[in-house]
Scaffold this motif. Sequence first.
Motif, PDB file in Angstrom:
ATOM      1  N   LEU A 264       0.844  -1.190   0.000  1.00  0.00           N
ATOM      2  CA  LEU A 264       0.000   0.000   0.000  1.00  0.00           C
ATOM      3  C   LEU A 264       0.878   1.238   0.000  1.00  0.00           C
ATOM      4  O   LEU A 264       1.685   1.447   0.906  1.00  0.00           O
ATOM      5  N   TYR A 265       0.737   2.031  -1.039  1.00  0.00           N
ATOM      6  CA  TYR A 265       1.415   3.315  -1.117  1.00  0.00           C
ATOM      7  C   TYR A 265       0.554   4.331  -0.366  1.00  0.00           C
ATOM      8  O   TYR A 265      -0.620   4.513  -0.696  1.00  0.00           O
ATOM      9  N   TYR A 266       1.143   5.003   0.617  1.00  0.00           N
ATOM     10  CA  TYR A 266       0.344   5.808   1.537  1.00  0.00           C
ATOM     11  C   TYR A 266       1.068   7.090   1.920  1.00  0.00           C
ATOM     12  O   TYR A 266       2.287   7.250   1.689  1.00  0.00           O
ATOM     13  N   TYR A 267       0.306   7.996   2.502  1.00  0.00           N
ATOM     14  CA  TYR A 267       0.846   9.139   3.219  1.00  0.00           C
ATOM     15  C   TYR A 267      -0.024   9.312   4.451  1.00  0.00           C
ATOM     16  O   TYR A 267      -1.254   9.175   4.365  1.00  0.00           O
ATOM     17  N   PRO A 268       0.548   9.586   5.618  1.00  0.00           N
ATOM     18  CA  PRO A 268      -0.238   9.622   6.853  1.00  0.00           C
ATOM     19  C   PRO A 268      -1.461  10.535   6.761  1.00  0.00           C
ATOM     20  O   PRO A 268      -1.368  11.706   6.377  1.00  0.00           O
ATOM     21  N   GLY A 269      -2.614   9.971   7.123  1.00  0.00           N
ATOM     22  CA  GLY A 269      -3.846  10.732   7.194  1.00  0.00           C
ATOM     23  C   GLY A 269      -4.552  10.959   5.881  1.00  0.00           C
ATOM     24  O   GLY A 269      -5.664  11.483   5.857  1.00  0.00           O
TER      25      GLY A 269
ATOM     26  N   GLY B 242      -6.149  -8.514   8.631  1.00  0.00           N
ATOM     27  CA  GLY B 242      -5.042  -9.291   9.167  1.00  0.00           C
ATOM     28  C   GLY B 242      -4.131  -9.842   8.089  1.00  0.00           C
ATOM     29  O   GLY B 242      -3.379 -10.794   8.325  1.00  0.00           O
ATOM     30  N   ALA B 243      -4.178  -9.242   6.911  1.00  0.00           N
ATOM     31  CA  ALA B 243      -3.351  -9.704   5.793  1.00  0.00           C
ATOM     32  C   ALA B 243      -1.916  -9.219   5.965  1.00  0.00           C
ATOM     33  O   ALA B 243      -1.651  -8.197   6.608  1.00  0.00           O
ATOM     34  N   GLU B 244      -0.992  -9.964   5.362  1.00  0.00           N
ATOM     35  CA  GLU B 244       0.386  -9.500   5.302  1.00  0.00           C
ATOM     36  C   GLU B 244       0.483  -8.430   4.230  1.00  0.00           C
ATOM     37  O   GLU B 244       0.009  -8.610   3.108  1.00  0.00           O
ATOM     38  N   PHE B 245       1.099  -7.316   4.580  1.00  0.00           N
ATOM     39  CA  PHE B 245       1.256  -6.236   3.606  1.00  0.00           C
ATOM     40  C   PHE B 245       2.416  -5.356   4.036  1.00  0.00           C
ATOM     41  O   PHE B 245       2.878  -5.411   5.178  1.00  0.00           O
ATOM     42  N   GLU B 246       2.877  -4.552   3.090  1.00  0.00           N
ATOM     43  CA  GLU B 246       3.912  -3.577   3.414  1.00  0.00           C
ATOM     44  C   GLU B 246       3.407  -2.180   3.075  1.00  0.00           C
ATOM     45  O   GLU B 246       2.663  -1.989   2.118  1.00  0.00           O
ATOM     46  N   LEU B 247       3.812  -1.234   3.891  1.00  0.00           N
ATOM     47  CA  LEU B 247       3.499   0.170   3.652  1.00  0.00           C
ATOM     48  C   LEU B 247       4.659   0.824   2.922  1.00  0.00           C
ATOM     49  O   LEU B 247       5.826   0.647   3.309  1.00  0.00           O
ATOM     50  N   ARG B 248       4.337   1.565   1.884  1.00  0.00           N
ATOM     51  CA  ARG B 248       5.351   2.286   1.130  1.00  0.00           C
ATOM     52  C   ARG B 248       4.995   3.773   1.159  1.00  0.00           C
ATOM     53  O   ARG B 248       4.015   4.198   0.569  1.00  0.00           O
ATOM     54  N   LEU B 249       5.802   4.539   1.852  1.00  0.00           N
ATOM     55  CA  LEU B 249       5.526   5.958   2.035  1.00  0.00           C
ATOM     56  C   LEU B 249       5.712   6.713   0.730  1.00  0.00           C
ATOM     57  O   LEU B 249       6.728   6.572   0.048  1.00  0.00           O
ATOM     58  N   VAL B 250       4.717   7.527   0.397  1.00  0.00           N
ATOM     59  CA  VAL B 250       4.817   8.479  -0.705  1.00  0.00           C
ATOM     60  C   VAL B 250       4.903   9.856  -0.047  1.00  0.00           C
ATOM     61  O   VAL B 250       3.905  10.382   0.453  1.00  0.00           O
ATOM     62  N   ASP B 251       6.085  10.412  -0.010  1.00  0.00           N
ATOM     63  CA  ASP B 251       6.321  11.625   0.776  1.00  0.00           C
ATOM     64  C   ASP B 251       5.797  12.854   0.033  1.00  0.00           C
ATOM     65  O   ASP B 251       6.470  13.412  -0.839  1.00  0.00           O
ATOM     66  N   ARG B 252       4.618  13.275   0.415  1.00  0.00           N
ATOM     67  CA  ARG B 252       4.016  14.451  -0.226  1.00  0.00           C
ATOM     68  C   ARG B 252       4.823  15.712   0.061  1.00  0.00           C
ATOM     69  O   ARG B 252       4.788  16.660  -0.733  1.00  0.00           O
ATOM     70  N   GLY B 253       5.533  15.710   1.177  1.00  0.00           N
ATOM     71  CA  GLY B 253       6.366  16.873   1.491  1.00  0.00           C
ATOM     72  C   GLY B 253       7.456  17.095   0.465  1.00  0.00           C
ATOM     73  O   GLY B 253       7.959  18.219   0.302  1.00  0.00           O
TER      74      GLY B 253
END
Length: 211
Positions: free
Chosen positions: A4-9, A23-34
Amino acid sequence: MLSLYYYPGNASLLPHMMLREIGAEFELRLVDRGQDAQKSPDYLKLNPSGRIPVLIDGDLVLFETAAIVLHLADRFPESGLAPALGTAERSEFYKWIIHLTNTPQTEFRAWFYPHEHVTDEAAAPTVKDAARERLDRMFDVISAQLGDKTWLLGERFSAADLFLFMLVRWGRGMPRPPRSIPNLNALAERVLARPAVQKALEAEGLRAPIF
């Protein structure tokens, strides 16, 4: 593994909460909007509109928050985040997902980014004020539809409640925040109390006041 490509909030919070509920296995990938990472060539290959989130599921690259919600509900039916296919309750679920994405979620764009809706920057405050008025009416309609039910679908918790929680959170800076409507506040508090939601908020570094 799911990514999941995400940015907090951001809108990515919704599928993030769903993945924690599943409860799935997944990884978070930060997309830095800053750093405008959502406009980088690599990210635009995933989502040409340059918006967050994107979900990777094997060879599937999926953007649009509501599409990701429906995909995860179908992919993991045992999670119970949506009623069974072919039932009237499933149709009610579709109604709420489409309403929330097409109506308040879309309107928040004008509230947060009024400059995108004008050619004269001096007009941006009027765009923001008009968006506030429309959002107030939208949340009043949702409140009336919710009534005294526990969840949007009655006694059954679903991803639609996670969606509404996220939108209530987005409205925390409005002159009349959605949390000031008693039944919306109560639903949001019930969602906030869920362990999976707490884990998602913690992982994104989101602290009180949440909404």
